[in-house]
Enzyme design. Sequence first.
Site, PDB file in Angstrom:
ATOM      1  N   ASP A 287      76.489  40.774 -45.299  1.00 45.09           N
ATOM      2  CA  ASP A 287      77.033  39.467 -45.710  1.00 45.09           C
ATOM      3  C   ASP A 287      76.519  39.203 -47.124  1.00 45.09           C
ATOM      4  O   ASP A 287      75.819  40.052 -47.701  1.00 45.09           O
ATOM      5  CB  ASP A 287      76.603  38.353 -44.730  1.00 45.09           C
ATOM      6  CG  ASP A 287      77.612  37.193 -44.691  1.00 45.09           C
ATOM      7  OD1 ASP A 287      77.886  36.586 -45.757  1.00 45.09           O
ATOM      8  OD2 ASP A 287      78.142  36.904 -43.611  1.00 45.09           O
TER       9      ASP A 287
ATOM     10  N   ASP B 162      78.346  41.550 -51.347  1.00 43.01           N
ATOM     11  CA  ASP B 162      79.435  40.647 -51.752  1.00 43.01           C
ATOM     12  C   ASP B 162      80.663  41.541 -51.895  1.00 43.01           C
ATOM     13  O   ASP B 162      80.708  42.400 -52.792  1.00 43.01           O
ATOM     14  CB  ASP B 162      79.072  39.965 -53.083  1.00 43.01           C
ATOM     15  CG  ASP B 162      80.191  39.038 -53.567  1.00 43.01           C
ATOM     16  OD1 ASP B 162      81.362  39.234 -53.168  1.00 43.01           O
ATOM     17  OD2 ASP B 162      79.888  38.133 -54.364  1.00 43.01           O
ATOM     18  N   VAL B 163      81.651  41.348 -51.022  1.00 39.15           N
ATOM     19  CA  VAL B 163      82.774  42.300 -50.960  1.00 39.15           C
ATOM     20  C   VAL B 163      83.611  42.330 -52.241  1.00 39.15           C
ATOM     21  O   VAL B 163      84.386  43.257 -52.444  1.00 39.15           O
ATOM     22  CB  VAL B 163      83.694  42.010 -49.743  1.00 39.15           C
ATOM     23  CG1 VAL B 163      82.937  42.211 -48.446  1.00 39.15           C
ATOM     24  CG2 VAL B 163      84.328  40.620 -49.818  1.00 39.15           C
TER      25      VAL B 163
ATOM     26  N   ASN C 159      85.931  41.685 -42.538  1.00 43.42           N
ATOM     27  CA  ASN C 159      85.976  40.375 -41.871  1.00 43.42           C
ATOM     28  C   ASN C 159      85.564  39.238 -42.805  1.00 43.42           C
ATOM     29  O   ASN C 159      85.897  38.083 -42.556  1.00 43.42           O
ATOM     30  CB  ASN C 159      85.033  40.439 -40.648  1.00 43.42           C
ATOM     31  CG  ASN C 159      84.703  39.081 -40.084  1.00 43.42           C
ATOM     32  OD1 ASN C 159      85.551  38.441 -39.479  1.00 43.42           O
ATOM     33  ND2 ASN C 159      83.476  38.611 -40.300  1.00 43.42           N
TER      34      ASN C 159
ATOM     35  N   TYR D 185      95.302  30.435 -49.138  1.00 46.91           N
ATOM     36  CA  TYR D 185      94.638  31.237 -48.097  1.00 46.91           C
ATOM     37  C   TYR D 185      95.682  32.023 -47.303  1.00 46.91           C
ATOM     38  O   TYR D 185      95.527  33.223 -47.066  1.00 46.91           O
ATOM     39  CB  TYR D 185      93.841  30.294 -47.187  1.00 46.91           C
ATOM     40  CG  TYR D 185      93.236  30.938 -45.953  1.00 46.91           C
ATOM     41  CD1 TYR D 185      92.030  31.638 -46.023  1.00 46.91           C
ATOM     42  CD2 TYR D 185      93.853  30.827 -44.706  1.00 46.91           C
ATOM     43  CE1 TYR D 185      91.477  32.220 -44.886  1.00 46.91           C
ATOM     44  CE2 TYR D 185      93.311  31.401 -43.569  1.00 46.91           C
ATOM     45  CZ  TYR D 185      92.109  32.096 -43.668  1.00 46.91           C
ATOM     46  OH  TYR D 185      91.567  32.666 -42.532  1.00 46.91           O
TER      47      TYR D 185
ATOM     48  N   LYS E 165      96.106  36.103 -46.967  1.00 46.93           N
ATOM     49  CA  LYS E 165      96.110  36.824 -45.678  1.00 46.93           C
ATOM     50  C   LYS E 165      97.426  37.600 -45.497  1.00 46.93           C
ATOM     51  O   LYS E 165      97.419  38.700 -44.937  1.00 46.93           O
ATOM     52  CB  LYS E 165      95.893  35.846 -44.518  1.00 46.93           C
ATOM     53  CG  LYS E 165      94.467  35.289 -44.440  1.00 46.93           C
ATOM     54  CD  LYS E 165      93.429  36.384 -44.258  1.00 46.93           C
ATOM     55  CE  LYS E 165      92.103  35.855 -43.716  1.00 46.93           C
ATOM     56  NZ  LYS E 165      91.059  36.902 -43.669  1.00 46.93           N
TER      57      LYS E 165
ATOM     58  N   THR F   7      84.600  28.129 -35.658  1.00 47.25           N
ATOM     59  CA  THR F   7      83.512  28.721 -36.458  1.00 47.25           C
ATOM     60  C   THR F   7      83.243  27.765 -37.625  1.00 47.25           C
ATOM     61  O   THR F   7      83.933  26.743 -37.783  1.00 47.25           O
ATOM     62  CB  THR F   7      83.934  30.084 -37.035  1.00 47.25           C
ATOM     63  OG1 THR F   7      85.001  29.857 -37.966  1.00 47.25           O
ATOM     64  CG2 THR F   7      84.401  31.050 -35.946  1.00 47.25           C
TER      65      THR F   7
HETATM   66  N1  LIG Z   1      87.882  30.673 -37.737  1.00 46.86           N
HETATM   67  C1  LIG Z   1      89.197  30.755 -37.749  1.00 46.86           C
HETATM   68  O1  LIG Z   1      89.894  29.853 -37.257  1.00 46.86           O
HETATM   69  C2  LIG Z   1      89.864  31.979 -38.342  1.00 46.86           C
HETATM   70  C3  LIG Z   1      91.192  32.217 -37.990  1.00 46.86           C
HETATM   71  C4  LIG Z   1      91.842  33.336 -38.514  1.00 46.86           C
HETATM   72  C5  LIG Z   1      91.161  34.197 -39.357  1.00 46.86           C
HETATM   73  N2  LIG Z   1      89.866  33.930 -39.702  1.00 46.86           N
HETATM   74  C6  LIG Z   1      89.224  34.908 -40.573  1.00 46.86           C
HETATM   75  O2  LIG Z   1      88.139  35.485 -39.884  1.00 46.86           O
HETATM   76  C7  LIG Z   1      87.144  35.933 -40.817  1.00 46.86           C
HETATM   77  C8  LIG Z   1      85.797  35.405 -40.397  1.00 46.86           C
HETATM   78  O3  LIG Z   1      85.815  33.985 -40.480  1.00 46.86           O
HETATM   79  P1  LIG Z   1      84.898  33.031 -39.583  1.00 46.86           P
HETATM   80  O4  LIG Z   1      85.804  32.111 -38.884  1.00 46.86           O
HETATM   81  O5  LIG Z   1      83.908  33.829 -38.830  1.00 46.86           O
HETATM   82  O6  LIG Z   1      84.202  32.193 -40.750  1.00 46.86           O
HETATM   83  P2  LIG Z   1      82.669  31.995 -41.125  1.00 46.86           P
HETATM   84  O7  LIG Z   1      82.671  31.048 -42.253  1.00 46.86           O
HETATM   85  O8  LIG Z   1      81.885  31.676 -39.904  1.00 46.86           O
HETATM   86  O9  LIG Z   1      82.228  33.459 -41.621  1.00 46.86           O
HETATM   87  C9  LIG Z   1      82.695  34.032 -42.807  1.00 46.86           C
HETATM   88  C10 LIG Z   1      81.570  34.889 -43.396  1.00 46.86           C
HETATM   89  O10 LIG Z   1      82.090  35.576 -44.550  1.00 46.86           O
HETATM   90  C11 LIG Z   1      81.063  35.572 -45.512  1.00 46.86           C
HETATM   91  N3  LIG Z   1      81.618  35.739 -46.859  1.00 46.86           N
HETATM   92  C12 LIG Z   1      82.354  34.865 -47.598  1.00 46.86           C
HETATM   93  N4  LIG Z   1      82.626  35.389 -48.794  1.00 46.86           N
HETATM   94  C13 LIG Z   1      82.036  36.620 -48.834  1.00 46.86           C
HETATM   95  C14 LIG Z   1      81.969  37.652 -49.795  1.00 46.86           C
HETATM   96  N5  LIG Z   1      82.507  37.516 -51.036  1.00 46.86           N
HETATM   97  N6  LIG Z   1      81.300  38.794 -49.489  1.00 46.86           N
HETATM   98  C15 LIG Z   1      80.725  38.937 -48.272  1.00 46.86           C
HETATM   99  N7  LIG Z   1      80.749  38.005 -47.323  1.00 46.86           N
HETATM  100  C16 LIG Z   1      81.403  36.843 -47.599  1.00 46.86           C
HETATM  101  C17 LIG Z   1      80.369  34.222 -45.352  1.00 46.86           C
HETATM  102  O11 LIG Z   1      79.064  34.239 -45.920  1.00 46.86           O
HETATM  103  C18 LIG Z   1      80.375  34.055 -43.840  1.00 46.86           C
HETATM  104  O12 LIG Z   1      79.197  34.537 -43.235  1.00 46.86           O
HETATM  105  C19 LIG Z   1      87.620  35.457 -42.188  1.00 46.86           C
HETATM  106  O13 LIG Z   1      88.252  36.512 -42.872  1.00 46.86           O
HETATM  107  C20 LIG Z   1      88.614  34.367 -41.855  1.00 46.86           C
HETATM  108  O14 LIG Z   1      89.555  34.189 -42.875  1.00 46.86           O
HETATM  109  C21 LIG Z   1      89.196  32.860 -39.203  1.00 46.86           C
END
Ligand SMILES: NC(=O)c1ccc[n+]([C@@H]2O[C@H](COP(=O)([O-])OP(=O)(O)OC[C@H]3O[C@@H](n4cnc5c(N)ncnc54)[C@H](O)[C@@H]3O)[C@@H](O)[C@H]2O)c1
Length: 245
Positions: free
Chosen positions: A37, A53-54, A80, A144, A148, A181
């Site tokens: 992360d 950092d991706v 992710n 966003y 995606k 989340t």
């Molecule tokens: N929660 C939802 O409703 C939902 C729905 C569909 C898709 N998603 C996708 O699922 C994935 C995970 O999201 P989540 O819900 O667990 O959110 P979250 O905020 O709990 O986790 C996201 C993580 O990504 C990390 N992150 C952000 N930018 C980064 C970077 N540049 N490099 C490395 N790490 C980075 C953050 O530090 C965080 O720990 C994301 O891609 C999100 O778009 C989430």
Amino acid sequence: MLQLAEKTALVTGADGGFGRAIVSALVKAGGRVAASDLASPLNPEAQITLSLDVTRPDDWVGAVQQLTKQFGHLDILINNAGFAITKDFRETDLDDLERLMAVHVGGALLGMQAALPLMRSRGGAIVNICSIAGLVAAPPLAAYGAAKAALRGLSKSVAVTCAELDPPIRVNCISPGFAETAMLDGIAAALGEPDRVKDKLGRRQPLPGFVTPQEVAAAVVYLASDAAAHVTGADLVIDGGYSAQ
Ligand SMILES: NC(=O)c1ccc[n+]([C@@H]2O[C@H](COP(=O)([O-])OP(=O)(O)OC[C@H]3O[C@@H](n4cnc5c(N)ncnc54)[C@H](O)[C@@H]3O)[C@@H](O)[C@H]2O)c1
């Protein structure tokens, strides 16, 4: 076949809601997991934790070096990491769009490029976490959703390119609906009255309630496993029927 005995995996965004559940499910299935992360996650289940950092090519170089040293190869990559900006298209500026594209599309592109040499000898499986916001309208998440949708398109091209490798690398997406989340908390807060917004969102899909991180993690294990040996270029939608309406 849903076991991942001794397979090695890298998960990005592993400190978030989905990321923690994915690391846990991969470990329970027998995988050896590197959790990454922005700051190195404190994840006792992971074999390796790293700061990645991706969006930064140099960070990927460092990650590849560490994975080569400790695992020797990589079988599974889960792209992710992500974040959302809660703005409709009228409020969205180019900086918003570029930041979202850099993480969701650029981050996954760099990750897939970095993983390729580590997967060449044994083949592999890549899972990119997309969203229903890339499939159907999500007006307050305009950029966003665009990022995606772009990630979904990129994944299909990479899937076809990597199907030609010997052994092949499979590339699939998962498009989750709303899950509770930190990201959803942020979106609900930005829309005002977070409890009311979340209550409304939770009732929008035919199957009531939110998708859970554990459901998404179980789908990751399936797509990463030999049970999905002929599944590539797919998008597994887990949304309680939201996008079917
Ligand atoms: N929660 C939802 O409703 C939902 C729905 C569909 C898709 N998603 C996708 O699922 C994935 C995970 O999201 P989540 O819900 O667990 O959110 P979250 O905020 O709990 O986790 C996201 C993580 O990504 C990390 N992150 C952000 N930018 C980064 C970077 N540049 N490099 C490395 N790490 C980075 C953050 O530090 C965080 O720990 C994301 O891609 C999100 O778009 C989430």
